[in-house]
Design an enzyme around this catalytic site. Structure first.
Site, PDB file in Angstrom:
ATOM      1  N   ILE A   1      -8.175  35.494 -59.996  1.00  0.00           N
ATOM      2  CA  ILE A   1      -7.074  34.990 -60.807  1.00  0.00           C
ATOM      3  C   ILE A   1      -6.526  36.149 -61.628  1.00  0.00           C
ATOM      4  O   ILE A   1      -7.254  36.814 -62.366  1.00  0.00           O
ATOM      5  CB  ILE A   1      -7.530  33.842 -61.725  1.00  0.00           C
ATOM      6  N   LYS A   2      -5.226  36.369 -61.478  1.00  0.00           N
ATOM      7  CA  LYS A   2      -4.573  37.507 -62.124  1.00  0.00           C
ATOM      8  C   LYS A   2      -4.120  37.125 -63.528  1.00  0.00           C
ATOM      9  O   LYS A   2      -3.365  36.164 -63.716  1.00  0.00           O
ATOM     10  CB  LYS A   2      -3.359  37.914 -61.286  1.00  0.00           C
ATOM     11  N   ILE A   3      -4.560  37.911 -64.498  1.00  0.00           N
ATOM     12  CA  ILE A   3      -4.258  37.645 -65.906  1.00  0.00           C
ATOM     13  C   ILE A   3      -3.617  38.891 -66.523  1.00  0.00           C
ATOM     14  O   ILE A   3      -4.220  39.967 -66.522  1.00  0.00           O
ATOM     15  CB  ILE A   3      -5.546  37.304 -66.694  1.00  0.00           C
TER      16      ILE A   3
END
EC number: 2.2.1.2
Length: 325
Positions: free
Chosen positions: A124-126
């Site tokens: 998951i890209k944050i």
């Protein structure tokens, strides 16, 4: 090379069934996506038209997510053998970039997306903003792999590492019987953006196309020195605009051990068969060269400007998708 991984910075439904398989057979070990990549795919590829028509009547964000999740699941399946055999083979999807300043909403969206995709090899890209470090910590703590993105400064890379590592420590503490439970330790990458520095600062720099490399080398040294193999430096924004540099320039210049480089297709094509290890510069060498090229105040201003601009670009791309749907 020891623990170097080259990923593909592109995703599109039909591509995953064709060219992507060829790339995997030639040593590509993962893939990344972002709102701009999905915008290009969804708005320009005819393969999505029928799917969009079938989803009409739903909220536009729900339509986008169904399309994106389907592609991410497909990519994850193609990459699964690498994940289970080599502990690589990740695909990344970014949360709604408009949530970057809201910790609670970002965390909720990240967990929801991960659950909906339901693939272990999804990161998951944050975005690396002040509100997001707590999100990174909570995801790693809960066994969800993370791609911390839009890193421009050494300070950002350090804060990302601290948050990710703290979450990793908690995960390990809570999973003492890890091997018995067959639970995989989450992985993280800290995505350091490279070429955007040069495009912004070349007009002011005494030497062209070096600031991005040196800045990335500095962040890499910081991450690598921590000796945590589950948290790696990833070099992003490694495409070349124009014809003044080789397409694979930013891959070759940052070919460091225990790192990842996610690159556009033309850079990957140019790079084939050129796996020559590059020795990172030491920090004192980096600062000596940087100070000869451009002032520290200019670099610090560039870090802030590039982060703001990157967030804005991803928000615009995301909103463009929703408007078109």
């Amino acid at each position: 090379m020891k623990n170097f991984s080259l990923w593909c910075d592109f995703i599109e439904n039909s591509f995953l069934d064709n060219e992507f398989l060829n790339l995997l057979s030639h040593g590509i070990n993962g893939a990344t996506s972002n709102p701009a990549i999905f915008k290009n795919a969804i708005l320009n590829s005819p393969i999505y038209k029928d799917k969009i028509l079938k989803l009409k009547g739903k909220k536009t964000k729900d339509i986008y997510e169904e399309l994106a999740i389907s592609d991410i699941q497909k990519a994850a399946d193609k990459l699964a053998p690498l994940f289970y055999q080599k502990n690589d083979g990740f695909i990344s999807i970014e949360i709604d970039p408009r949530l970057h300043d809201n910790t609670t909403l970002s965390l909720g969206e990240a967990k929801r997306l991960y659950s909906a995709i339901s693939k272990e090899n999804v990161m998951i890209k944050i975005p690396a903003t002040k509100a997001s470090y707590e999100v990174m910590y909570e995801l790693m703590k809960n066994g969800i792999s993370v791609n911390a993105t839009l890193i421009f400064s050494l300070e950002q890379s350090q804060k990302c590492f601290e948050a990710l590592n703290a979450g990793l420590v908690e995960f390990r503490k809570n999973n003492i019987a890890l091997k018995e439970q067959n639970t995989r330790t989450p992985q993280a990458v800290i995505s350091i953006f490279v070429s955007r520095f040069d495009r912004l600062l070349n007009p002011k720099a005494k030497e062209q196309n070096r600031i991005g490399i040196l800045n990335a080398n500095l962040a890499y040294n910081n991450i690598y020195s921590k000796n945590e193999p589950n948290i790696r430096a990833l070099f992003a924004s490694t495409g070349v605009k124009g014809d003044d540099l080789p397409k694979d320039y930013y891959i070759k210049e940052l070919l460091f051990e225990n790192s990842v480089n996610t690159a556009p297709l033309d850079a990957i094509e140019a790079f084939k068969g050129k796996m020559h290890f590059k020795k990172p510069l030491m920090n004192f060498e980096i600062y000596t060269e940087l100070n000869q090229i451009i002032s520290q105040s200019e670099r610090e201003k560039a870090c802030n400007d590039l982060l703001s601009d990157g967030l804005e670009q991803f928000c615009i791309a995301f909103e463009d998708i929703l408007k078109a749907l």
